[in-house]
Design an enzyme around this catalytic site. Structure first.
Site, short mmCIF file in Angstrom:
data_model
loop_
_atom_site.label_atom_id
_atom_site.label_comp_id
_atom_site.label_asym_id
_atom_site.label_seq_id
_atom_site.Cartn_x
_atom_site.Cartn_y
_atom_site.Cartn_z
N ALA A 65 -2.31 -2.23 1.14
CA ALA A 65 -2.55 -1.61 2.44
C ALA A 65 -3.82 -0.78 2.29
O ALA A 65 -4.19 -0.38 1.18
CB ALA A 65 -1.38 -0.72 2.81
N GLY A 108 0.70 -3.61 -0.62
CA GLY A 108 0.94 -4.38 0.60
C GLY A 108 0.52 -5.83 0.48
O GLY A 108 1.05 -6.70 1.17
N GLU A 111 3.36 -7.48 -1.07
CA GLU A 111 4.45 -7.49 -0.08
C GLU A 111 4.19 -8.54 1.01
O GLU A 111 5.11 -9.21 1.46
CB GLU A 111 4.58 -6.08 0.52
CG GLU A 111 5.09 -5.09 -0.53
CD GLU A 111 4.97 -3.63 -0.10
OE1 GLU A 111 3.84 -3.19 0.22
OE2 GLU A 111 5.99 -2.93 -0.06
N GLU A 131 1.90 1.43 -5.92
CA GLU A 131 1.94 2.59 -5.02
C GLU A 131 2.31 3.88 -5.75
O GLU A 131 1.84 4.96 -5.40
CB GLU A 131 2.95 2.34 -3.89
CG GLU A 131 2.52 1.29 -2.88
CD GLU A 131 2.96 -0.12 -3.24
OE1 GLU A 131 3.30 -0.38 -4.42
OE2 GLU A 131 2.97 -0.98 -2.34
C1 HXC Z 1 -8.75 0.46 0.68
C2 HXC Z 1 -9.63 -0.67 -1.12
C3 HXC Z 1 -8.33 -0.99 -1.58
C4 HXC Z 1 -7.22 -0.54 -0.79
C5 HXC Z 1 -9.76 -1.81 -2.96
N1 HXC Z 1 -10.48 -1.19 -2.01
N2 HXC Z 1 -8.45 -1.70 -2.72
N3 HXC Z 1 -9.82 0.06 0.00
N4 HXC Z 1 -7.49 0.17 0.32
N5 HXC Z 1 -5.95 -0.83 -1.12
C6 HXC Z 1 -11.94 -1.07 -1.91
C7 HXC Z 1 -12.49 -0.09 -2.91
O1 HXC Z 1 -12.37 1.23 -2.43
C8 HXC Z 1 -13.91 -0.54 -3.01
O2 HXC Z 1 -14.63 -0.06 -1.88
C9 HXC Z 1 -13.82 -2.04 -2.87
O3 HXC Z 1 -12.54 -2.30 -2.24
C10 HXC Z 1 -13.83 -2.76 -4.20
O4 HXC Z 1 -12.84 -2.21 -5.02
P1 HXC Z 1 -13.13 -1.71 -6.52
O5 HXC Z 1 -12.07 -0.76 -6.88
O6 HXC Z 1 -14.54 -1.25 -6.66
O7 HXC Z 1 -12.98 -3.08 -7.31
P2 HXC Z 1 -12.49 -3.28 -8.83
O8 HXC Z 1 -13.14 -2.25 -9.73
O9 HXC Z 1 -12.74 -4.72 -9.11
O10 HXC Z 1 -10.92 -2.99 -8.84
C11 HXC Z 1 -10.03 -3.82 -8.12
C12 HXC Z 1 -8.65 -3.15 -7.99
C13 HXC Z 1 -8.85 -1.73 -7.36
C14 HXC Z 1 -7.97 -3.02 -9.35
C15 HXC Z 1 -7.79 -4.05 -7.10
O11 HXC Z 1 -9.62 -1.87 -6.18
C16 HXC Z 1 -7.57 -1.06 -6.98
O12 HXC Z 1 -6.84 -0.54 -7.82
N6 HXC Z 1 -7.28 -1.03 -5.67
C17 HXC Z 1 -6.12 -0.31 -5.14
C18 HXC Z 1 -4.86 -1.06 -5.42
C19 HXC Z 1 -3.67 -0.34 -4.86
O13 HXC Z 1 -3.36 0.78 -5.27
N7 HXC Z 1 -3.01 -0.96 -3.92
C20 HXC Z 1 -1.84 -0.38 -3.26
C21 HXC Z 1 -2.28 0.31 -2.02
S1 HXC Z 1 -0.97 1.15 -1.25
P3 HXC Z 1 -16.02 0.75 -2.05
O14 HXC Z 1 -16.33 1.15 -0.64
O15 HXC Z 1 -15.77 1.85 -2.98
O16 HXC Z 1 -16.94 -0.31 -2.59
C22 HXC Z 1 -0.09 -0.05 -0.49
C23 HXC Z 1 1.21 0.27 0.19
C24 HXC Z 1 1.40 1.65 0.46
O17 HXC Z 1 -0.44 -1.16 -0.47
C25 HXC Z 1 2.79 1.87 0.90
C26 HXC Z 1 3.13 3.31 0.92
C27 HXC Z 1 2.94 3.98 2.22
#
Ligand code: HXC
Length: 257
Positions: A65, A108, A111, A131
């Site tokens: 998400a 997400g 999911e 998360e």
């Molecule tokens: C918003 C995101 C994002 C996310 C990545 N990006 N994941 N933006 N929401 N979930 C964005 C980054 O900010 C970045 O933008 C660009 O995408 C590229 O990501 P990088 O991190 O630079 O890439 P990389 O180093 O290759 O790492 C990839 C990755 C990492 C390991 C997937 O992006 C990551 O850990 N993402 C988050 C994963 C996560 O935690 N997902 C769960 C989300 S919560 P910029 O602008 O900086 O270039 C969820 C549910 C929540 O899904 C439910 C509870 C309410």
């Protein structure tokens, strides 16, 4: 309808939806939700379409998400919006949806993949519910669907540590139906979807409904539901055609496909 966060195409009788926010690794925001629902519901209503493939990019199916969209929301915002409840509508699409997953399917993203009817994974796929590392927990079904699909121990491990599962582990644990080389992912998913789309559409939808029933109810109720739906299939012209074609050693010509 013009879409900004997804690409919508058709391939014969298969509808293809590609998540397309490359700069955010396909993070799922409210625009993606709105467009994905519109596109999948349009395919569901389109008599020319028999199955749907949902995919992302080589690097990410979806990295979760959209954290940036959620970050500043309060409890009251989340509660009043009933945040994430809209995604449930995706699971009410009646035609089969195949998730074709390469790269990250996190939070997400994992999911959403689990909301598909089955998942074909590229050997590059990585699944996770990270998360907890953000100070929250899965909110789009991860704690429930993942537990049903891979069992409690693995679901706890994934949700509590936030570690990722690679494609081989995902296949071993029943999260995905098969793993294919990354370069063949879309072809394989399209092949499976085209096969489904060549079959009797009412039989396909009834089968999807029955399999889904298996994790919504008890075994005895599920078996009863299955039998009743199975009986009703004998009202389908496609049942007569399918069985006649078998007896006559020819390919079936289903009317409703
Ligand atoms: C918003 C995101 C994002 C996310 C990545 N990006 N994941 N933006 N929401 N979930 C964005 C980054 O900010 C970045 O933008 C660009 O995408 C590229 O990501 P990088 O991190 O630079 O890439 P990389 O180093 O290759 O790492 C990839 C990755 C990492 C390991 C997937 O992006 C990551 O850990 N993402 C988050 C994963 C996560 O935690 N997902 C769960 C989300 S919560 P910029 O602008 O900086 O270039 C969820 C549910 C929540 O899904 C439910 C509870 C309410």
């Amino acid at each position: 309808m013009a879409y900004e966060t997804i690409i919508v195409e058709t391939h014969g009788k298969v509808g293809i939806i590609t998540l397309n926010r490359p700069k955010a690794l396909n993070a799922l925001n409210s625009e993606v939700l709105k467009e994905l629902l519109a596109a999948s519901q349009a395919f569901d209503a389109d008599p020319e379409i028999g199955a749907i493939v949902l995919t992302g990019s080589e690097k990410a199916f979806a990295a979760g998400a959209d954290i940036k969209e959620m970050q500043s929301k309060t409890y009251v915002d989340m509660y009043l919006e009933d945040f994430f409840s809209g995604w449930e509508a995706f699971t009410r699409v009646r035609k089969p949806v195949i998730g074709a997953v390469a790269g990250y399917a996190l939070g997400g993203g994992c999911e959403l993949a689990m909301m598909c009817d089955f998942i074909i994974a590229a050997d590059t796929a990585k699944f996770g519910q990270p998360e907890i590392t953000l100070g929250v927990m899965p909110g789009m079904g991860g704690s429930q669907r993942l537990t049903r699909f891979v069992g409690k121990s693995k679901a706890m491990d994934m949700c509590l540590t936030g570690r990722m599962m690679d494609a081989a582990e995902a296949e071993r644990s029943g999260l995905v139906s098969r793993v294919v080389p990354a370069g063949e992912l879309l072809d394989e998913a399209l092949k499976a979807a085209a096969k489904i789309a060549s079959l009797s559409l009412p039989a396909v939808i009834m089968t999807k409904e029955a399999v889904n029933r298996s994790y919504e109810t008890t075994l005895s109720e599920g078996l009863r539901f299955e039998r009743r739906v199975f009986h009703s299939m004998f009202a389908l012209e496609d049942q007569k055609e399918g069985m006649a074609a078998f007896s006559e050693k020819r390919a079936p010509n289903f009317k409703n496909r």
